[in-house]
Design a protein around this motif. Structure first.
Motif, PDB file in Angstrom:
ATOM      1  N   TYR A 184      21.990  20.676 -77.201  1.00  0.00           N
ATOM      2  CA  TYR A 184      20.952  19.831 -77.856  1.00  0.00           C
ATOM      3  C   TYR A 184      21.676  20.121 -79.157  1.00  0.00           C
ATOM      4  O   TYR A 184      22.089  19.126 -80.304  1.00  0.00           O
ATOM      5  N   ALA A 185      21.806  21.300 -79.867  1.00  0.00           N
ATOM      6  CA  ALA A 185      21.812  21.655 -80.990  1.00  0.00           C
ATOM      7  C   ALA A 185      22.935  21.518 -81.946  1.00  0.00           C
ATOM      8  O   ALA A 185      22.938  21.091 -83.065  1.00  0.00           O
ATOM      9  N   ALA A 186      23.810  21.300 -80.408  1.00  0.00           N
ATOM     10  CA  ALA A 186      25.206  20.930 -81.115  1.00  0.00           C
ATOM     11  C   ALA A 186      25.714  20.004 -81.058  1.00  0.00           C
ATOM     12  O   ALA A 186      27.254  19.953 -81.340  1.00  0.00           O
ATOM     13  N   ASN A 187      25.087  19.322 -80.498  1.00  0.00           N
ATOM     14  CA  ASN A 187      25.678  17.624 -80.080  1.00  0.00           C
ATOM     15  C   ASN A 187      24.440  16.302 -80.604  1.00  0.00           C
ATOM     16  O   ASN A 187      24.080  15.269 -79.837  1.00  0.00           O
ATOM     17  N   LEU A 208      11.022  -6.078 -81.408  1.00  0.00           N
ATOM     18  CA  LEU A 208      11.654  -5.760 -82.267  1.00  0.00           C
ATOM     19  C   LEU A 208      12.767  -5.074 -82.537  1.00  0.00           C
ATOM     20  O   LEU A 208      13.238  -5.209 -80.848  1.00  0.00           O
ATOM     21  N   GLY A 209      13.411  -4.676 -83.136  1.00  0.00           N
ATOM     22  CA  GLY A 209      14.991  -4.404 -82.505  1.00  0.00           C
ATOM     23  C   GLY A 209      15.494  -2.970 -83.421  1.00  0.00           C
ATOM     24  O   GLY A 209      15.082  -2.399 -84.376  1.00  0.00           O
ATOM     25  N   LEU A 210      15.666  -1.776 -82.854  1.00  0.00           N
ATOM     26  CA  LEU A 210      15.704  -0.762 -83.347  1.00  0.00           C
ATOM     27  C   LEU A 210      17.452   0.018 -83.715  1.00  0.00           C
ATOM     28  O   LEU A 210      18.260  -0.481 -82.897  1.00  0.00           O
ATOM     29  N   GLU A 211      17.595  -0.310 -85.079  1.00  0.00           N
ATOM     30  CA  GLU A 211      18.238  -1.000 -85.948  1.00  0.00           C
ATOM     31  C   GLU A 211      19.341   0.648 -86.318  1.00  0.00           C
ATOM     32  O   GLU A 211      20.575   0.487 -85.531  1.00  0.00           O
ATOM     33  N   SER A 212      18.442   1.824 -85.873  1.00  0.00           N
ATOM     34  CA  SER A 212      18.994   3.303 -85.928  1.00  0.00           C
ATOM     35  C   SER A 212      17.981   3.919 -85.915  1.00  0.00           C
ATOM     36  O   SER A 212      17.191   4.185 -85.227  1.00  0.00           O
ATOM     37  N   PHE A 213      19.062   4.677 -85.060  1.00  0.00           N
ATOM     38  CA  PHE A 213      17.597   6.231 -84.436  1.00  0.00           C
ATOM     39  C   PHE A 213      18.063   7.717 -84.858  1.00  0.00           C
ATOM     40  O   PHE A 213      19.489   7.666 -84.369  1.00  0.00           O
ATOM     41  N   PHE A 214      17.922   9.108 -84.929  1.00  0.00           N
ATOM     42  CA  PHE A 214      18.722  10.148 -85.152  1.00  0.00           C
ATOM     43  C   PHE A 214      17.748  11.148 -85.147  1.00  0.00           C
ATOM     44  O   PHE A 214      16.252  11.356 -85.638  1.00  0.00           O
ATOM     45  N   ILE A 215      18.223  12.356 -84.508  1.00  0.00           N
ATOM     46  CA  ILE A 215      17.079  13.778 -84.216  1.00  0.00           C
ATOM     47  C   ILE A 215      18.434  14.122 -85.551  1.00  0.00           C
ATOM     48  O   ILE A 215      19.286  14.557 -85.593  1.00  0.00           O
ATOM     49  N   GLU A 216      17.404  15.021 -86.472  1.00  0.00           N
ATOM     50  CA  GLU A 216      17.063  15.914 -87.342  1.00  0.00           C
ATOM     51  C   GLU A 216      17.324  16.925 -87.095  1.00  0.00           C
ATOM     52  O   GLU A 216      18.257  17.860 -86.940  1.00  0.00           O
ATOM     53  N   ASN A 217      16.573  17.292 -86.011  1.00  0.00           N
ATOM     54  CA  ASN A 217      16.493  18.947 -85.329  1.00  0.00           C
ATOM     55  C   ASN A 217      15.685  19.269 -84.397  1.00  0.00           C
ATOM     56  O   ASN A 217      15.065  18.102 -83.893  1.00  0.00           O
ATOM     57  N   VAL A 218      16.794  20.279 -83.479  1.00  0.00           N
ATOM     58  CA  VAL A 218      15.695  20.656 -81.992  1.00  0.00           C
ATOM     59  C   VAL A 218      15.250  21.979 -82.846  1.00  0.00           C
ATOM     60  O   VAL A 218      16.247  22.550 -82.890  1.00  0.00           O
ATOM     61  N   SER A 219      14.342  23.055 -81.906  1.00  0.00           N
ATOM     62  CA  SER A 219      13.877  24.158 -82.597  1.00  0.00           C
ATOM     63  C   SER A 219      13.411  24.306 -81.258  1.00  0.00           C
ATOM     64  O   SER A 219      12.314  23.268 -80.577  1.00  0.00           O
ATOM     65  N   LEU A 220      12.800  26.068 -81.004  1.00  0.00           N
ATOM     66  CA  LEU A 220      12.493  26.332 -79.895  1.00  0.00           C
ATOM     67  C   LEU A 220      11.564  27.526 -80.941  1.00  0.00           C
ATOM     68  O   LEU A 220      11.451  27.528 -82.203  1.00  0.00           O
TER      69      LEU A 220
END
Length: 330
Positions: A184-187, A208-220
């Protein structure tokens, strides 16, 4: 104010909305107790749509443009009010403006860690956050599902529901993907695109339209991240036995520079020798002692001193080798 001005004030002849906010989704044009005149001007700017609502029913929809209101361009409203063609009397109707521009930099994040089963670390508690952007795609659906007859509906009034939708899909997606946390962290880009596609039907139900979606960070959790750091450090060391020998070898010059040298680290010369042998064994030198080391435990002769010339002679000698004086009485 004259009578004519008072009467004129009861009618609406220009309908428009200038958006001076940054978060308005829906705005209701103020028409309370006022009637709209036929041939009034309707102005719909870029990134806007206007909807006429009569007695709770959605009537005619207008995209960007400048319109003169007539029965010809109000076909639904004409039918609902049973107007005849060419009807010119004032009429009552609610007018709603929908802001169709893109709303960006909306934040989402996991309020509590998501518990997952990781192929490498076992059960883990994962946190994630990021940003997304939306826009109105279907004003009718927005009105029927979220804004209703609200006079001023803002983005923050739907944000909480959208965040809950994102977290639900995120938890379900990560649980079914069965990928290690390190993947997850690498991709992040690949997983962001996959979740973007999975979330679009949920947003479309609200119009509604979801124009963009980004995961900025995953952590433990911090404790787990520290364990990962330790594991990485051990992997960097490689052969632990060779590393230990290397560390011992590096410590010998430092020990020799201390006051008293190597012997000072123990209790006298014997302890110093034992420490040296231990270091030699750690370095792989052990097994073969030097000739001087083998000679160390050899027997030592007892010497006697001549009372006449003060010279030392072996205990077994009867006479002093220097002056011939008898050393023993037997």
């Amino acid at each position: 104010m004259g009578l004519w001005d008072k009467i004129a004030g009861e009618f609406i002849d220009v309908i428009e909305w200038v958006d001076d906010s940054e978060d308005t989704l829906v705005y209701r044009f103020p028409t309370h107790n006022r009637e709209i005149q036929m041939d009034s001007d309707l102005i719909v700017r870029e990134s806007q749509q206007a909807i006429f609502v009569y007695q709770g029913q959605v009537a005619d929809v207008f995209g960007p443009g400048h319109y003169k209101l007539k029965t010809e361009n109000l076909p639904v409203l004409t039918t609902l009010q049973n107007w005849t063609r060419g009807f010119n009397a004032p009429f009552k109707s609610e007018v709603y403006y929908f802001n169709t521009r893109q709303f960006t930099d909306l934040r989402w994040g996991t309020p509590n860690p998501v518990t997952l089963r990781d192929p490498e670390f076992g059960v883990i508690r994962l946190r994630a956050f990021g940003v997304y952007a939306i826009r109105i795609l279907d004003p009718r659906q927005v009105m029927s599902e979220i804004s209703a007859t609200s006079a001023h509906f803002r983005v923050n009034q739907i944000e909480d529901q959208l965040r809950k939708t994102i977290i639900t899909r995120l938890s379900d997606f990560f649980g079914e993907a069965d990928h290690p946390f390190l993947d997850y962290a690498a991709n992040l880009n690949e997983f962001s695109n996959a979740l973007h596609q999975a979330l679009q039907p949920d947003f479309a139900r609200y119009g509604l339209g979801l124009e963009s979606f980004f995961i900025e960070n995953v952590s433990l959790p911090e404790a787990v991240e520290q364990a990962i750091d330790q594991r990485s450090s051990m992997a960097a060391v490689g052969n632990l036995d060779a590393y230990t020998k290397f560390q011992v070898a590096n410590s010998i010059p430092d020990a020799a520079r201390n006051e008293g040298g190597l012997a000072a680290a123990g209790a006298g010369a014997g302890m110093g020798l034992a420490m040296g042998q231990a270091m030699g064994g750690a370095l792989g030198i052990g097994g073969q002692q030097s000739t001087s080391a083998q000679a160390t435990p050899a027997q030592q002769q007892i010497m006697v001193r001549c009372l006449k010339c003060n010279q030392l002679s072996p205990e077994t000698a009867k006479f002093c080798a220097s002056c011939g004086n008898p050393l023993r009485s037997d």
